[in-house]
Design a protein around this motif. Structure first.
Motif: not given
Ligand code: ADP
Ligand code: MG
Ligand code: ZN
Length: 494
Positions: A23-52
């Motif tokens: 998906c197009g979500c940004r890759v961030v430093d997971s030790t410092t970024a505010e949680p769950n700010r870089h999430v979309c239907p694809v990477c959060s596993g919503m039904p019907g979302a399509l990966p590319s």
């Protein structure tokens, strides 16, 4: 009976892409970024979302595979690896399984004694999971787990070795070689404490020299070289003890407890059929044609192993060649300095440049931080300084002070030597004068020396250097002192 360890490593490498694997979500430093700010239907596993597929991640995967001497497959296939875990919202991970990106490579690790080849079984692309954060709510004595999905879907490259390593140290050398390679290629930041490079160690033991592969145990989630080494040492010893007392070692998955220094049982080993793998219906097979591969191959930089060989051929010691080649930025700094040294008359040789970097410069880098980028030193300035020492303009001791000041200020050695008055006195007449003065002021010591206590020479030498503020040419002081003493003893004896 002697036993030997049989070790195979799996490495999970977070790829330095700007966006996630599917998906197009940004890759961030997971030790410092505010949680769950870089999430979309694809990477959060919503039904019907399509990966590319992220092309950049595939580029980097191909680059690493080629650097590991692997065969990059013309067709590879993404599959669903089904399992439940709270950090995996889809209920499956997309990973390459039956048809991985690349197969059959090797990596060379060399120590002073020998070169060992560790074969690479496969390299494949997959996605990372989210992160669980466990908290203890003290008031009501309940604990809870929070989920951060910023990391879910980050591109990972898994590199699986053959069971070719025979000792914990060999496994660590392999891991370090891989770390160095990945940072050279700039596909991974190398910050292991941030979890961007994680290892799993598969360990079994057998009677030394036998060809048998016994049941192995797999230690998960090793985030440092130290944990890798200690956990394999521990596990090897455990299994040797078991074999000696005829206990059966079962295939198991273990965790590593850093504080107790022990491996802990997690589960009996799952088998691949437990995951019900099947080809990912939402993604086409990944086709990699020759032009794609060749375009990447043409941009391959010189790798650490080859660099080390070349540095050795410049006359460097094995140690210097190894530490200078281990990090790309340091190697580049060294090579620029060598180039500038070759233009001097007489030339400043690679060996003395290497020496200055691995001793004085490294100690300064260690004090300020960890990277050569944090200090303010153009390589040409270092070479100028070495030239000043070689030509007697300043002595080696003063030059250490000058170097420190150069790193702080970014200025040229010329300017600092003048500013701090660290020019070396090479003037014979001045040195003779000070030597005579020191000998005259210390008649008792001179008498002792003439009486046979040779070590007094060093003390007198120190006195002369001190009288000249440490700025005189030490070789000249010593010869002048020695001839003055010879004269004194001649006068006394006659
Ligand atoms: P899985 O896919 O179940 O994790 P693999 O057979 O692909 O298992 O092997 C995974 C890792 O275990 C590889 O790095 C391999 O080298 C290593 N390995 C396999 N057999 C042994 C063994 N008997 N002892 C030590 N390591 C092993
Ligand atoms: Mg495994
Ligand atoms: Zn997303």
């Amino acid at each position: 009976m002697d036993y030997e360890a049989v070790i195979g490593l799996e490495a999970h490498v977070a790829l330095n892409t700007s966006s996630k694997m599917f998906c197009g979500c940004r890759v961030v430093d997971s030790t410092t970024a505010e949680p769950n700010r870089h999430v979309c239907p694809v990477c959060s596993g919503m039904p019907g979302a399509l990966p590319s597929i992220n092309k950049r991640a595939v580029d980097l995967g191909i680059l690493v595979s080629l650097a590991l001497n692997c065969k990059v497959e013309t067709v590879s296939v993404f599959a669903r690896k089904n399992y439940f875990y709270p950090d995996l919202p889809k209920g499956y991970q997309i990973s390459q399984y039956e048809k991985p990106l690349a197969t059959g490579g090797h990596i060379k690790i060399d120590s002073a004694q020998k070169v060992t080849k560790v074969r690479i079984r496969r390299v494949h692309l997959e996605e990372d999971t989210g992160k669980l954060i466990h908290i203890n709510a003290r008031e009501n004595r309940k604990s809870a787990s929070l989920i951060d999905l910023n990391r879910a879907g980050v591109p990972l490259l898994e590199i699986v070795s053959e069971p070719d390593m025979r000792s914990p140290l060999e496994a660590v050398s392999y891991a370090k070689e891989l770390h160095s390679l990945l940072t050279y290629l700039d596909v991974n930041s190398g910050d292991m404490e941030k979890g961007v490079l994680r290892f799993e160690a598969n360990v079994s033991v057998r009677i030394a020299g036998s060809k048998q592969l016994n049941a192995r145990r797999e230690i998960k989630n090793l985030n440092s070289f130290r944990a890798l080494q200690r956990s394999i040492e521990y596990e090897t010893n455990q299994q040797i003890t078991a074999h000696k007392s005829n206990e059966i070692v079962l295939q198991q998955t273990l965790g590593w407890d850093e504080s107790s220094g022990k491996t802990v049982f997690q589960r009996s080993k799952e088998h691949s059929h437990d995951y019900r793998y099947f080809p990912e219906p939402d993604l086409p097979p990944l086709k990699i044609h020759d032009e794609w591969k060749n375009a990447i191959l043409s941009k391959m930089p010189e790798l650490p192993h080859a660099k080390r060989r070349r540095f050795l051929s410049m006359g460097l010691t094995d140690y210097d060649a190894r530490v200078l080649a281990a990090q790309r930025r340091i190697a580049e700094f060294f090579e620029q300095a060598v180039q500038s040294g070759a233009n001097k008359n007489p030339p400043v040789l690679p060996k003395s440049i290497a020496n200055w970097i691995t001793t004085h410069l490294f100690s300064i880098i260690n004090e300020v931080g960890e990277s050569i980028d944090q200090i303010n030193l153009p390589p040409e300035h270092l070479v100028d300084l070495i030239e000043f020492v070689l030509s007697g303009r300043t002595n080696a001791n003063s030059a250490k002070l000058v170097l420190r000041e150069m790193c702080n200020t970014g200025t040229e050695p010329e300017f600092i030597i003048t500013k701090l008055g660290l020019e070396q006195t090479n003037d014979q007449a001045t040195i003779i004068k000070v030597v005579d003065q020191v000998l005259g002021e210390n008649p008792d010591q001179v008498a002792e020396l003439l009486g046979g206590k040779d070590s007094i020479v060093n003390w007198l030498f120190g006195q002369v250097m001190q009288a000249m503020d440490g700025k005189s040419n030490p070789d000249l002081v010593l010869t002048t002192l020695q001839s003055a003493i010879k004269r004194a003893s001649y006068t006394r004896d006659n």
